[in-house]
Design a protein around this motif. Sequence first.
Motif, PDB file in Angstrom:
ATOM      1  N   ALA A 220      50.466  34.459  26.717  1.00  7.24           N
ATOM      2  CA  ALA A 220      49.460  35.522  26.686  1.00  7.24           C
ATOM      3  C   ALA A 220      49.976  36.791  27.366  1.00  7.24           C
ATOM      4  O   ALA A 220      49.831  37.899  26.842  1.00  7.24           O
ATOM      5  CB  ALA A 220      48.180  35.047  27.364  1.00  7.24           C
ATOM      6  N   ALA A 221      50.584  36.628  28.527  1.00 10.49           N
ATOM      7  CA  ALA A 221      51.020  37.786  29.315  1.00 10.49           C
ATOM      8  C   ALA A 221      52.132  38.563  28.609  1.00 10.49           C
ATOM      9  O   ALA A 221      52.079  39.803  28.527  1.00 10.49           O
ATOM     10  CB  ALA A 221      51.491  37.333  30.689  1.00 10.49           C
ATOM     11  N   PHE A 222      53.128  37.866  28.101  1.00 12.95           N
ATOM     12  CA  PHE A 222      54.248  38.549  27.473  1.00 12.95           C
ATOM     13  C   PHE A 222      53.990  38.857  25.997  1.00 12.95           C
ATOM     14  O   PHE A 222      54.737  39.614  25.386  1.00 12.95           O
ATOM     15  CB  PHE A 222      55.529  37.735  27.636  1.00 12.95           C
ATOM     16  N   MET A 228      48.224  45.718  31.090  1.00 11.94           N
ATOM     17  CA  MET A 228      47.945  45.128  32.404  1.00 11.94           C
ATOM     18  C   MET A 228      47.473  43.703  32.216  1.00 11.94           C
ATOM     19  O   MET A 228      46.886  43.344  31.189  1.00 11.94           O
ATOM     20  CB  MET A 228      46.869  45.938  33.132  1.00 11.94           C
ATOM     21  N   LEU A 229      47.708  42.880  33.216  1.00 15.63           N
ATOM     22  CA  LEU A 229      47.329  41.477  33.127  1.00 15.63           C
ATOM     23  C   LEU A 229      45.830  41.304  32.901  1.00 15.63           C
ATOM     24  O   LEU A 229      45.411  40.350  32.235  1.00 15.63           O
ATOM     25  CB  LEU A 229      47.758  40.727  34.393  1.00 15.63           C
ATOM     26  N   ARG A 230      45.023  42.178  33.438  1.00 20.33           N
ATOM     27  CA  ARG A 230      43.577  42.040  33.241  1.00 20.33           C
ATOM     28  C   ARG A 230      43.236  42.073  31.748  1.00 20.33           C
ATOM     29  O   ARG A 230      42.258  41.472  31.324  1.00 20.33           O
ATOM     30  CB  ARG A 230      42.815  43.134  34.006  1.00 20.33           C
ATOM     31  N   GLY A 237      40.858  34.448  31.294  1.00 16.10           N
ATOM     32  CA  GLY A 237      40.113  34.731  32.517  1.00 16.10           C
ATOM     33  C   GLY A 237      40.332  36.123  33.055  1.00 16.10           C
ATOM     34  O   GLY A 237      39.598  36.593  33.928  1.00 16.10           O
ATOM     35  N   GLY A 238      41.384  36.787  32.588  1.00 15.90           N
ATOM     36  CA  GLY A 238      41.619  38.182  32.953  1.00 15.90           C
ATOM     37  C   GLY A 238      41.682  38.437  34.445  1.00 15.90           C
ATOM     38  O   GLY A 238      42.384  37.771  35.193  1.00 15.90           O
ATOM     39  N   ALA A 239      40.921  39.412  34.898  1.00 19.01           N
ATOM     40  CA  ALA A 239      40.944  39.830  36.300  1.00 19.01           C
ATOM     41  C   ALA A 239      40.529  38.702  37.231  1.00 19.01           C
ATOM     42  O   ALA A 239      41.066  38.566  38.337  1.00 19.01           O
ATOM     43  CB  ALA A 239      40.040  41.047  36.495  1.00 19.01           C
ATOM     44  N   ALA A 240      39.567  37.892  36.793  1.00 20.02           N
ATOM     45  CA  ALA A 240      39.112  36.781  37.638  1.00 20.02           C
ATOM     46  C   ALA A 240      40.240  35.769  37.863  1.00 20.02           C
ATOM     47  O   ALA A 240      40.411  35.240  38.971  1.00 20.02           O
ATOM     48  CB  ALA A 240      37.908  36.098  36.988  1.00 20.02           C
ATOM     49  N   LEU A 241      41.021  35.497  36.817  1.00 18.06           N
ATOM     50  CA  LEU A 241      42.149  34.581  36.950  1.00 18.06           C
ATOM     51  C   LEU A 241      43.185  35.157  37.909  1.00 18.06           C
ATOM     52  O   LEU A 241      43.717  34.445  38.769  1.00 18.06           O
ATOM     53  CB  LEU A 241      42.788  34.327  35.582  1.00 18.06           C
ATOM     54  N   ALA A 249      45.884  42.326  39.202  1.00  9.75           N
ATOM     55  CA  ALA A 249      45.401  42.377  37.819  1.00  9.75           C
ATOM     56  C   ALA A 249      45.873  43.629  37.091  1.00  9.75           C
ATOM     57  O   ALA A 249      45.856  43.673  35.859  1.00  9.75           O
ATOM     58  CB  ALA A 249      43.878  42.305  37.791  1.00  9.75           C
ATOM     59  N   ASP A 250      46.288  44.651  37.839  1.00 10.31           N
ATOM     60  CA  ASP A 250      46.774  45.879  37.225  1.00 10.31           C
ATOM     61  C   ASP A 250      48.278  45.842  36.954  1.00 10.31           C
ATOM     62  O   ASP A 250      48.841  46.793  36.409  1.00 10.31           O
ATOM     63  CB  ASP A 250      46.445  47.086  38.114  1.00 10.31           C
ATOM     64  N   ALA A 251      48.927  44.746  37.340  1.00 15.21           N
ATOM     65  CA  ALA A 251      50.367  44.611  37.098  1.00 15.21           C
ATOM     66  C   ALA A 251      50.616  44.252  35.641  1.00 15.21           C
ATOM     67  O   ALA A 251      49.726  43.776  34.933  1.00 15.21           O
ATOM     68  CB  ALA A 251      50.949  43.533  38.009  1.00 15.21           C
ATOM     69  N   ARG A 252      51.825  44.502  35.186  1.00 12.46           N
ATOM     70  CA  ARG A 252      52.248  44.091  33.850  1.00 12.46           C
ATOM     71  C   ARG A 252      53.137  42.861  33.975  1.00 12.46           C
ATOM     72  O   ARG A 252      53.780  42.651  35.008  1.00 12.46           O
ATOM     73  CB  ARG A 252      52.977  45.230  33.146  1.00 12.46           C
ATOM     74  N   ALA A 253      53.172  42.075  32.928  1.00  9.83           N
ATOM     75  CA  ALA A 253      53.883  40.795  32.968  1.00  9.83           C
ATOM     76  C   ALA A 253      55.322  40.945  33.437  1.00  9.83           C
ATOM     77  O   ALA A 253      55.834  40.118  34.208  1.00  9.83           O
ATOM     78  CB  ALA A 253      53.849  40.141  31.585  1.00  9.83           C
ATOM     79  N   GLU A 254      55.997  42.007  33.012  1.00 17.48           N
ATOM     80  CA  GLU A 254      57.417  42.173  33.300  1.00 17.48           C
ATOM     81  C   GLU A 254      57.715  42.395  34.786  1.00 17.48           C
ATOM     82  O   GLU A 254      58.867  42.329  35.210  1.00 17.48           O
ATOM     83  CB  GLU A 254      57.970  43.352  32.497  1.00 17.48           C
TER      84      GLU A 254
END
Length: 270
Positions: A220-222, A228-230, A237-241, A249-254
């Motif tokens: 999902a992330a990549f 952003m991960l959210r 689950g987005g931000a909650a996860l 939650a504002d970070a990117r997978a990379e």
Amino acid sequence: MTDLPSLRETLDAHGLLARKSFGQHFLLDLNVTRKIVRLAGPFEGRPVIEVGPGPGGLTRALLESDAGQVVLVEKDARFAPLLSELDDGSGRLTIVEGDALKVREAELVQGPAHLVSNLPYNVGTPLLIKWLTGPWTPHALTLMFQKEVAERIVARPGEDDYGRLAVIAQATAQARIVMHLPAAAFTPPPKVASAVVHLIPRADRPAPELLKRLERVTAAAFGQRRKMLRSSLKPLGGAALCEAAGVDADARAETVDVPGFMRLARALKS
């Protein structure tokens, strides 16, 4: 091994050429194959599995080494007679005709075993994932990949090559590139350079269920790596996860390191 004809002579005698459909590129220089085997060892009598031996360049080097049983898994039946010529009758060499993606390694060897292979380019990545996440764990892996795949395996957060493969490989093993080879080292030469990666499975390798969650999270992330991960993890689950995992939650997978992805996997509900 020294009394055998050269690999090129053997191929000519059997009228064999590489098949593009099998992703075959042969290593015919025994100095190169011996170096790869030295990098993979010492074996100390442990068994070794080689996938896609083709004309047997690596096989010859393995039989010269301190490896115990040498098991060859070859899908291309054309090479069976050629590989049989390497059998000295001691029972040390076993040839298995089959698809390495389907064989059960635990049925081929007993105890800790090494994997040493110049992998067919078209199945290298799925084979690595199988060996790192499946029920059978090798003692160590020394594998030839396309250079770009090798770099994806060892990439670090923030690097262009960092992605799902890096996270899964590094969550399950210690990985490093130990050798580079130009395309000219192979027959026929591929369009890309190659590299040998040495991996040692971690003693604390995640349990199968956790690995499944890690694969879901990284997919999902990549799959939307610029988001952003959210957003990319919203179906999970987005931000909650992210909050539950202690990941921004504002970070990117990379930019998320392997421990961060492991926390996300643990926080993901089954």
